[in-house]
Design a protein around this motif. Structure first.
Motif, PDB file in Angstrom:
ATOM      1  N   ALA A  75       1.671 -11.487   4.083  1.00 44.50           N
ATOM      2  CA  ALA A  75       2.895 -10.308   4.586  1.00 44.50           C
ATOM      3  C   ALA A  75       2.179  -8.807   4.401  1.00 44.50           C
ATOM      4  O   ALA A  75       0.307  -9.225   4.367  1.00 44.50           O
ATOM      5  N   LEU A  76       2.782  -8.458   4.284  1.00 40.35           N
ATOM      6  CA  LEU A  76       2.770  -6.780   3.484  1.00 40.35           C
ATOM      7  C   LEU A  76       2.127  -6.972   2.388  1.00 40.35           C
ATOM      8  O   LEU A  76       2.382  -7.130   1.130  1.00 40.35           O
ATOM      9  N   ILE A  77       0.765  -5.148   2.690  1.00 35.03           N
ATOM     10  CA  ILE A  77      -0.214  -5.284   1.622  1.00 35.03           C
ATOM     11  C   ILE A  77       0.144  -3.830   1.695  1.00 35.03           C
ATOM     12  O   ILE A  77      -0.073  -2.782   2.957  1.00 35.03           O
ATOM     13  N   ALA A  78       0.731  -2.757   0.782  1.00 38.46           N
ATOM     14  CA  ALA A  78       1.569  -1.610   1.024  1.00 38.46           C
ATOM     15  C   ALA A  78       0.355  -0.603   0.166  1.00 38.46           C
ATOM     16  O   ALA A  78      -0.199  -0.967  -0.165  1.00 38.46           O
ATOM     17  N   LEU A  79       0.658   0.306   0.715  1.00 36.49           N
ATOM     18  CA  LEU A  79      -0.241   1.251  -0.069  1.00 36.49           C
ATOM     19  C   LEU A  79       0.652   2.064  -1.038  1.00 36.49           C
ATOM     20  O   LEU A  79       1.760   1.895  -1.339  1.00 36.49           O
ATOM     21  N   LEU A 126      -4.578  -2.663   6.551  1.00 36.38           N
ATOM     22  CA  LEU A 126      -4.853  -3.525   6.147  1.00 36.38           C
ATOM     23  C   LEU A 126      -4.005  -4.868   5.874  1.00 36.38           C
ATOM     24  O   LEU A 126      -4.342  -5.490   5.686  1.00 36.38           O
ATOM     25  N   THR A 127      -2.531  -4.428   6.633  1.00 35.93           N
ATOM     26  CA  THR A 127      -2.046  -6.134   6.729  1.00 35.93           C
ATOM     27  C   THR A 127      -2.644  -6.885   7.331  1.00 35.93           C
ATOM     28  O   THR A 127      -2.234  -8.417   7.152  1.00 35.93           O
ATOM     29  N   ALA A 128      -2.748  -6.379   8.020  1.00 35.29           N
ATOM     30  CA  ALA A 128      -3.034  -6.820   9.780  1.00 35.29           C
ATOM     31  C   ALA A 128      -4.541  -8.091   9.447  1.00 35.29           C
ATOM     32  O   ALA A 128      -5.053  -9.577   9.586  1.00 35.29           O
TER      33      ALA A 128
END
Length: 398
Positions: A75-79, A126-128
């Motif tokens: 799922a999410l990868i954040a900045l 990035l998440t996609a």
């Protein structure tokens, strides 16, 4: 970084209640342009660092850091958050607190979550990219992202002369520091890492059972993930120490998890898990039940199901079909028959099982040899089994 925990089904969640943007919310049609991403980050970080230094000319800044990288597997990868700290800001704290605060970015005086223009679009892209394939692809994308941040920090440091600029992350602490900084910088600013390297060399020379005892003692420390990895690599040599750990309340869950991942289902392991099952409660009990199931002894969990919480039994039934399986040394071959038998003979669990195995809850990766069993399950009379098998096959053939 917000602490990350796993439940027995193998899903990861942040303990601070952060609600991340999942893959379904990050539908970006174009692939991530890595070169443009790196250049954008480099330029934005240069601008942000210079702005803070220029605005606070009376302070002597010793470091800027990218930190707080939230992520949830598949799922999410954040900045990251940007932090800068000065000698003057650090000196405001009691001397005894300064060593811990020196590299604790979220406690620094200058912290900025909005240093990157159009941050949400980059985060979605990035998440996609990470979520467009298997769990292994997500992992490799995240590692590529970390190395990109390392290069960004190195490039900005070349533009900023004496200012130390680095990436900080709890899970990959030492790796990122050594990749970002020169050996002389590591010795100067993080001397404890060289001490740890020397200690690791000494531990590596110890007999397997002694090494296992050492790493078990590190499971509740800062480098617990490193200790977990070391115990998995030790395999059967780690089993006796982990069996002893089952007797420790609030630590038994970790021992059970590792025993399941090592996968040694001999009598001593099974007896120890079975004895601990009803003695423990909470996460300890849930992981012990899951480990028994994963080792092929769901029958022992079912024999005590009237003494166990309903959700513990459900989690144990589902354990061999979730992403928990992806971390094991040698997972048992995929077999949907035990799951189908529960649907057929214990319908009281059906609704909860269907929910636990629903899309987005974390399914297991298959080897090509397991495709035949998944294809057989596509004809199962149970919709949840068919759906789960289809998801696994879709991921395998991407």
């Amino acid at each position: 970084m917000a602490p990350v925990r796993e439940d027995p089904a193998g899903r990861r969640c942040f303990s601070n209640g952060h609600a991340p943007t999942g893959c379904k919310d990050a539908q970006v049609t174009a692939l991530l342009n890595w070169a443009a991403f790196e250049q954008t980050l480099t330029d934005a970080l240069t601008t942000a660092v210079r702005s803070v230094i220029t605005t606070h000319r009376d302070e002597q800044f010793y470091a800027a850091a990218l930190a707080g990288i939230y992520r949830e597997q598949n799922a999410l990868i954040a900045l990251p958050t940007l932090g800068l700290n000065s000698i003057q800001a650090l000196s405001k704290h009691p001397v005894e607190d300064q060593p811990d605060l020196r590299w604790s970015v979220l406690d620094w005086e200058h912290v900025d979550d909005d240093w990157l223009p159009d941050a949400r679009s980059w985060e979605q892209a990035l998440t996609a990219e990470a979520c467009r394939d298997t769990t292994a692809h997500w992992e490799s994308t995240f590692q590529r992202y970390l190395m990109l941040l390392v290069r960004v920090c190195q490039a900005v440091r070349r533009r900023s002369q004496d200012l130390l600029i680095l990436v900080l992350d709890d899970e990959h602490h030492e790796l990122l520091i050594r990749d970002t900084l020169t050996p002389s910088d590591v010795r100067r600013y993080f001397p404890e890492l060289d001490v740890r390297a020397a200690e690791a060399a000494q531990v590596a020379a110890l007999p397997g059972d002694t090494r296992a005892a050492y790493y078990v003692s590190r499971l509740d420390s800062f480098d617990s993930e490193e200790a977990e990895s070391a115990l998995r690599r030790l395999g059967p040599a780690a089993v006796p120490a982990l069996v002893e750990m089952l007797a420790v309340s609030q630590q038994a869950w970790q021992a059970a998890k590792l025993l399941g991942e090592i996968g040694q289902a001999d009598d001593s392991v099974v007896r120890a898990l079975d004895a601990a099952l009803t003695r423990c409660s909470g996460p300890d009990q849930a992981w012990i039940a899951s480990a028994l199931s994963f080792l092929g002894r769901l029958d022992l969990v079912f024999s005590k199901r009237n003494q166990l919480p309903h959700d513990v039994v459900v989690t144990a039934i589902c354990a061999p079909y979730t992403s928990f399986r992806n971390y094991t040394l040698a997972p048992r071959p995929l077999d949907y028959r035990p799951l189908e038998e529960v649907f057929e003979h214990h319908p009281g669990y059906a609704a909860a099982l269907a929910e636990e195995l629903a899309p987005g809850r974390g399914h297991c990766d298959l080897s090509p040899a397991e495709a035949a069993e998944a294809n057989r399950a596509l004809t199962s009379s149970h919709p949840a089994v068919r759906r789960h098998a289809a998801l696994c096959l879709e991921a395998l053939h991407r």
